[in-house]
Design an enzyme around this catalytic site. Sequence first.
Site, short mmCIF file in Angstrom:
data_model
loop_
_atom_site.label_atom_id
_atom_site.label_comp_id
_atom_site.label_asym_id
_atom_site.label_seq_id
_atom_site.Cartn_x
_atom_site.Cartn_y
_atom_site.Cartn_z
N VAL A 46 0.84 -1.20 0.00
CA VAL A 46 0.00 0.00 0.00
C VAL A 46 0.88 1.25 0.00
CG1 VAL A 46 -1.74 1.31 1.28
CG2 VAL A 46 -1.89 -1.18 1.16
N ASP A 105 3.98 1.56 -1.08
CA ASP A 105 4.64 1.71 -2.37
C ASP A 105 3.69 2.28 -3.42
OD1 ASP A 105 6.59 -1.36 -2.02
OD2 ASP A 105 6.91 0.67 -1.25
N SER A 142 35.10 15.14 19.36
CA SER A 142 35.15 13.70 19.62
C SER A 142 35.24 13.51 21.13
CB SER A 142 36.36 13.07 18.92
OG SER A 142 37.55 13.72 19.32
N GLU A 177 24.90 5.87 27.60
CA GLU A 177 24.31 5.56 26.30
C GLU A 177 25.27 4.65 25.54
OE1 GLU A 177 23.04 9.26 24.27
OE2 GLU A 177 23.42 10.22 26.20
N LYS A 228 27.58 3.43 22.72
CA LYS A 228 28.37 4.13 21.69
C LYS A 228 28.21 3.37 20.38
CE LYS A 228 32.96 6.05 20.77
NZ LYS A 228 33.09 5.47 19.42
N LYS A 263 35.41 2.25 26.47
CA LYS A 263 35.47 1.28 25.37
C LYS A 263 35.45 -0.15 25.89
CE LYS A 263 35.88 2.60 21.67
NZ LYS A 263 36.94 3.17 20.82
N CYS A 270 32.86 -25.23 -7.23
CA CYS A 270 32.87 -26.58 -7.79
C CYS A 270 31.48 -26.80 -8.38
CB CYS A 270 33.16 -27.62 -6.71
SG CYS A 270 32.96 -29.33 -7.29
#
Length: 774
Positions: free
Chosen positions: A38, A40, A85, A161, A163, A365, A477
Amino acid sequence: MAKLTLEVEQYTQNLREKLQEAGYSYYVLDQPIMEDAVYDHLLRELQELESQYPQLIVSDSPTQRVGEKPATKFVSVKHNIPLYSLENAFNIQELKSWQERWQRQTLLENQRLTLPLRGEVKIKNSIDESDNFSTVNSLAPVITGSNFDEIDLASVDYICELKIDGSALALTYENGLLVRGATRGDGIMGEDITQNVKTINSIPLKLKVDNPPLLVEVRGEAFLSINVFENINAEREKIGEIIFANPRNAAAGTLRQLDSKIVAKRRLDFFAYTLYLEENESNFLQFYTQSQCLELLKKLGFKVNPNGQVCSSLNEVEAYYQYWDKQRENLPYLTDGVVVKLNSLSLQEKLGFTQKYPRWAIALKYPAEEIPTIVQGVTVQVGRTGAITPVAELKPVQLAGTTVQRASLHNSDRLAELDLHIGDTVIVRKAGEIIPEVVRVLPELRPKKAQRFQMPTHCPECSQPLIKPRNEAVTRCINTSCPAILRGSLAHWASRAALDINGLGEKLVQQLVNSGLVKSVADLYNLTMEDLTSLERMGKKSANKLIEAMGTSKAQPWRRVLYGLGIRHVGTVNAELLTQKFPTVAQLSQAKATDIETVHGIGPEIAQYVEQWFRVPANQNLVERLKIAGVTMETKDSTSGMAKLTETVLAIQNLAARQNLVARQNLENLVERLKIAGVTMETKDSTSDVVEVQSGLLRGKTFVLTGTLPTMRRDEAKNLIQNAGGKVTSSVSSKTDFIVVGEDGGSKLEKAKKLGVKELSESELLEALAVTGI
């Protein structure tokens, strides 16, 4: 140009709003409200209307997500606010050192705290201005007697949160409309990739709020789910392109594609994590903490990672970190750590930044997922489709909590690219944190007498020459009598999702092939008690059970049989689609590729594979022998006269969707009258009467589906559960027995965990369904 009427204008606006709401519900809330077909169809209708009336095109229209022309280059732009960062910590002790630093910095400042804790950042009105932007909080009153050294710093809240391992983006909205999307770049300057950003369905083109702020900036992470990443690499490998090393590299490379149509095909996703507002929007959106910021982002229409948690101490932070270090392998995306932030935005503002990092946040980390080891040899595996896969035999090494001794080298192209020598030191990692693979070679550590590994020219199993088809990266093969291919085919045929032959495991398959008793899947149905008891460790009782299981397997539905035949790219879902269109093996085996690709969801490549498979004499002989053995090769006809009338009605509905507004109304009135007359307005599921489930694991159980399943649409999973006697509901409650979890489970999964609801993956669901006979 056609004349634009008010009726057409209003209809187009309504159509656009319906599509926007459906897209938001699907990509952000993970709660589909509209069938794919529908959606689409309506999108195509909107495209036609906007093509006919270009004046109706608006920047937030769903049709504007993919640009028509590729860009020639990306323009450098200055970030409104530097996109810093994060400093890294690799263990809990380093996290504690960070805590000591920010506490010490706080005491040294000895400034008065501004309360209430308000999160506001001033942004100048034009995104083209190059002045530096500064964080301010001029609207909140100063409360005397509340300075830093009077605060119990040990009681400050943190927010944790996940990462996400992707690429950072900065999104700018003016008057609620997305006007710019930029990469991180060096943190000060990034690249304007707005055209590509618009292809990411989880990024709203327009904020979901009335009277939006004049200027809003949102930061977040664009990423690829593991499933999407693996599909991209599989496609690249197939056409001979170099595969991406990891989802992060793939996401970054995708975002910098000049052609946004390529970006759209790769299905990037996005989690938002930071929101900045202009100072004079104080009366619009109030938030004082990072946790409130995340809630606000959700209200604005953004997808936010559901696994964030406020922690009142470093001990809670450590517990959160340890939990996700173990659980991350169950996530549908990669995470390489935990981001720990001070929850108070005012405290964040007071602490500020170093030259590189914010003082109020750090990335904790996970232990390294890549590790060096030595290649002691290379073996070659032959898969059930004949694919030749080189595998590195490694000096055992601990990686992500398991001992790794072997790692995939993918194919001959990848092997040549690595220039691998026996004795090389290599870096190994878990691909998608699941399958070990060799990432790179360290040639500077190569022994002097190390020998380059050469791919064999003949199959290691049957000694027949190997071939490498054009436009494929995989060497194969093609000997249909190859023992390795036969073993793989038998195991696949007996698998739970196929014929589900209990007792026909890997060891028994090996015995049957080595003894010469079985040279084809069809030979399984000719095995006698005498044949089976002649095998090592096979008694009469076990042999009898196996014969019974093989007898039962003959009644498995046609869709399972088709899947069991092992045609390339025909998984459980494609087998279901094909058997709905071609309810007998005779119809499918005689179909041309052009007929096969008319099935919704089946592309020309898959259609070619299906047609070619049925043209091979050995395969034709196999099908005939299976039919003679009594294996089901057709779908039971459940099409009644009323169901056939339903098909006519559905055709009328499809015709209605293509007519003008007046003609459409007339046809819709006809459809409504047919409904009143009792005509069924939906296609009967062809699988519903294949098996009547008398008992089983799923009967009477309540299920909830969440996320994107690897191989099935959720409506397909729902039908299968209902056919097995289960019930599917849209929300999680105390009455929910199971939650079936796909990619990006969302809030339903979170609630299910709190209620202790048992989680099932798609594969576990299929196993349960196999037990019931579905």
